[in-house]
Scaffold this motif. Sequence first.
Motif, PDB file in Angstrom:
ATOM      1  N   THR A 216      28.394  14.855 -11.253  1.00  0.00           N
ATOM      2  CA  THR A 216      26.956  14.623 -11.440  1.00  0.00           C
ATOM      3  C   THR A 216      26.607  14.016 -12.791  1.00  0.00           C
ATOM      4  O   THR A 216      25.490  13.528 -12.966  1.00  0.00           O
ATOM      5  CB  THR A 216      26.174  15.943 -11.280  1.00  0.00           C
ATOM      6  N   GLU A 217      27.542  14.045 -13.762  1.00  0.00           N
ATOM      7  CA  GLU A 217      27.204  13.507 -15.085  1.00  0.00           C
ATOM      8  C   GLU A 217      28.469  13.293 -15.896  1.00  0.00           C
ATOM      9  O   GLU A 217      29.416  14.084 -15.808  1.00  0.00           O
ATOM     10  CB  GLU A 217      26.282  14.488 -15.823  1.00  0.00           C
ATOM     11  N   LEU A 218      28.474  12.207 -16.685  1.00  0.00           N
ATOM     12  CA  LEU A 218      29.535  11.964 -17.651  1.00  0.00           C
ATOM     13  C   LEU A 218      29.028  12.361 -19.036  1.00  0.00           C
ATOM     14  O   LEU A 218      27.881  12.070 -19.397  1.00  0.00           O
ATOM     15  CB  LEU A 218      29.949  10.489 -17.658  1.00  0.00           C
ATOM     16  N   LEU A 219      29.885  13.001 -19.818  1.00  0.00           N
ATOM     17  CA  LEU A 219      29.496  13.525 -21.122  1.00  0.00           C
ATOM     18  C   LEU A 219      30.332  12.881 -22.219  1.00  0.00           C
ATOM     19  O   LEU A 219      31.479  12.486 -21.990  1.00  0.00           O
ATOM     20  CB  LEU A 219      29.698  15.047 -21.155  1.00  0.00           C
ATOM     21  N   GLY A 220      29.773  12.809 -23.404  1.00  0.00           N
ATOM     22  CA  GLY A 220      30.522  12.307 -24.553  1.00  0.00           C
ATOM     23  C   GLY A 220      29.895  11.083 -25.170  1.00  0.00           C
ATOM     24  O   GLY A 220      29.223  10.296 -24.499  1.00  0.00           O
ATOM     25  N   HIS A 221      30.113  10.918 -26.457  1.00  0.00           N
ATOM     26  CA  HIS A 221      29.637   9.754 -27.203  1.00  0.00           C
ATOM     27  C   HIS A 221      30.843   9.102 -27.856  1.00  0.00           C
ATOM     28  O   HIS A 221      31.624   9.760 -28.540  1.00  0.00           O
ATOM     29  CB  HIS A 221      28.605  10.162 -28.253  1.00  0.00           C
ATOM     30  N   GLY A 222      30.978   7.803 -27.663  1.00  0.00           N
ATOM     31  CA  GLY A 222      32.157   7.101 -28.177  1.00  0.00           C
ATOM     32  C   GLY A 222      33.310   7.217 -27.214  1.00  0.00           C
ATOM     33  O   GLY A 222      33.818   6.229 -26.692  1.00  0.00           O
ATOM     34  N   ARG A 223      33.745   8.456 -26.929  1.00  0.00           N
ATOM     35  CA  ARG A 223      34.825   8.714 -25.981  1.00  0.00           C
ATOM     36  C   ARG A 223      34.383   9.816 -25.021  1.00  0.00           C
ATOM     37  O   ARG A 223      33.692  10.756 -25.436  1.00  0.00           O
ATOM     38  CB  ARG A 223      36.107   9.154 -26.712  1.00  0.00           C
ATOM     39  N   LEU A 224      34.769   9.710 -23.778  1.00  0.00           N
ATOM     40  CA  LEU A 224      34.444  10.737 -22.799  1.00  0.00           C
ATOM     41  C   LEU A 224      34.944  12.101 -23.280  1.00  0.00           C
ATOM     42  O   LEU A 224      36.084  12.233 -23.745  1.00  0.00           O
ATOM     43  CB  LEU A 224      35.096  10.388 -21.461  1.00  0.00           C
ATOM     44  N   SER A 225      34.096  13.126 -23.139  1.00  0.00           N
ATOM     45  CA  SER A 225      34.505  14.482 -23.526  1.00  0.00           C
ATOM     46  C   SER A 225      34.551  15.438 -22.330  1.00  0.00           C
ATOM     47  O   SER A 225      35.095  16.532 -22.432  1.00  0.00           O
ATOM     48  CB  SER A 225      33.550  15.050 -24.577  1.00  0.00           C
ATOM     49  N   GLY A 226      33.969  15.015 -21.201  1.00  0.00           N
ATOM     50  CA  GLY A 226      33.997  15.866 -20.025  1.00  0.00           C
ATOM     51  C   GLY A 226      33.139  15.301 -18.916  1.00  0.00           C
ATOM     52  O   GLY A 226      32.363  14.348 -19.113  1.00  0.00           O
ATOM     53  N   VAL A 227      33.267  15.899 -17.733  1.00  0.00           N
ATOM     54  CA  VAL A 227      32.410  15.545 -16.601  1.00  0.00           C
ATOM     55  C   VAL A 227      31.784  16.825 -16.065  1.00  0.00           C
ATOM     56  O   VAL A 227      32.426  17.871 -16.005  1.00  0.00           O
ATOM     57  CB  VAL A 227      33.192  14.813 -15.485  1.00  0.00           C
ATOM     58  N   ARG A 228      30.518  16.710 -15.710  1.00  0.00           N
ATOM     59  CA  ARG A 228      29.832  17.834 -15.090  1.00  0.00           C
ATOM     60  C   ARG A 228      29.937  17.679 -13.577  1.00  0.00           C
ATOM     61  O   ARG A 228      29.660  16.595 -13.032  1.00  0.00           O
ATOM     62  CB  ARG A 228      28.364  17.888 -15.508  1.00  0.00           C
ATOM     63  N   VAL A 229      30.333  18.741 -12.889  1.00  0.00           N
ATOM     64  CA  VAL A 229      30.470  18.693 -11.436  1.00  0.00           C
ATOM     65  C   VAL A 229      29.594  19.769 -10.814  1.00  0.00           C
ATOM     66  O   VAL A 229      29.294  20.793 -11.440  1.00  0.00           O
ATOM     67  CB  VAL A 229      31.947  18.890 -10.992  1.00  0.00           C
TER      68      VAL A 229
END
Length: 408
Positions: A216-229
């Motif tokens: 449901t969402e991609l997290l992180g600034h600059g580099r991905l830090s996680g995904v919300r499911v």
Amino acid sequence: MTATRPVDVLVVGAGPAGLAAAARLAAAGAGRVEVLEREARPGGVPRHSAHGGFGTWTRPLTGPGYARLLTQAAERAGATLRTGVTALDWAAAGPVLSTVGPGGPETVEARAVVLATGARERPRAARLVPGTRPAGVYTTGELQQAVHLFGQHIGTRAVVVGASDVSYAAAGTVRAAGADVVALVTEHPRAQTGRARAQAARLGHGTPLLTDTTVTELLGHGRLSGVRVRHRDGRTTVLPCDTVVFTGDFVPDHELARRGGLTLDPGTRGPAVGAALHTSRPGVFAAGNLLHAVEPAGTAAREGARAAGAVLDFLAGAPWPDPGVPVAVEAPLRWIAPNRVTPAAPPARHVLRTGIPLTRPVLYVHQDGRLLHRERRPTALPDRTLTLSARWHDRVDPEGGEVRVSTG
């Protein structure tokens, strides 16, 4: 003004379908057969699919090995392969294309054109996944090229979105790059691959499979830090990772077909074709995953060879056929190809896809309320091939309405 250069057959796309078509055409003496490929090397998707599963039971190959085999066959037959060349648009009413390559713009006029432009995965933006725009977001093709063609570092922990055959291949590429697979995530209630493959990933590599789950969402600034499911029961979880791979969800790469005014099938979203792979534009044929996103490379190659046979007939003076009777599917089936029945065409089996698992389904073929055929098929899964024979083609009324294929 750009000069026009004549060829006999122009093949657009040097993947399995295009190379197989070119090899058969050149070997049969179709004249100057030229293949245009926008990538730097021919071979299509198999050239960066370093896993097995290509070739035949007696001669199994990896993707790059299969790409080399097809390329060598086309070159030995006498076809000309031009890489780094893109077909931009149609330059005239007939089979004439505007192209651009290392030598600049050019117009190529052919007696016949075979479109074999393949398919592509829809990226994160097309799937409407919100969040930030960090580095570390791939499709399967981008991942495989980064790892197998360019040796790039992709990160250390990856989430793979999907659980089909291509998803498990992507997980293998992640591991080959030295990264860990955090989980495979699928919205379906089970993996859309063979049971042995799913068990091997879970037991052999310890890869979790999260079913009934969506990103449901991609997290992180600059580099991905996680995904919300989000799970089916509404719970949400964040999976820490620095890489996410969106797999599957293929669509035909039909830009050139659309610009040429070819009739597109609403189910496949590729050109509408009958068994002989004629399109709605005289002199233009289509084959491979442009017609159905997406089938195995071997299926695409066989269709390329079949299209070549139809091209040879056309060059010998065979008339262009009528559009034929449309063939459509009813839910939960998603699409069918070929999706036209032309009485004069030799019969060829159809490939279909379903949106949900089907346990030993019976396929029914109707036209204007009349049952033409029924056929029981093995258990089918989404993202895996379901087939239907052509034994009913001679029962189709060419003056009748649309043919409908259903599961009940």
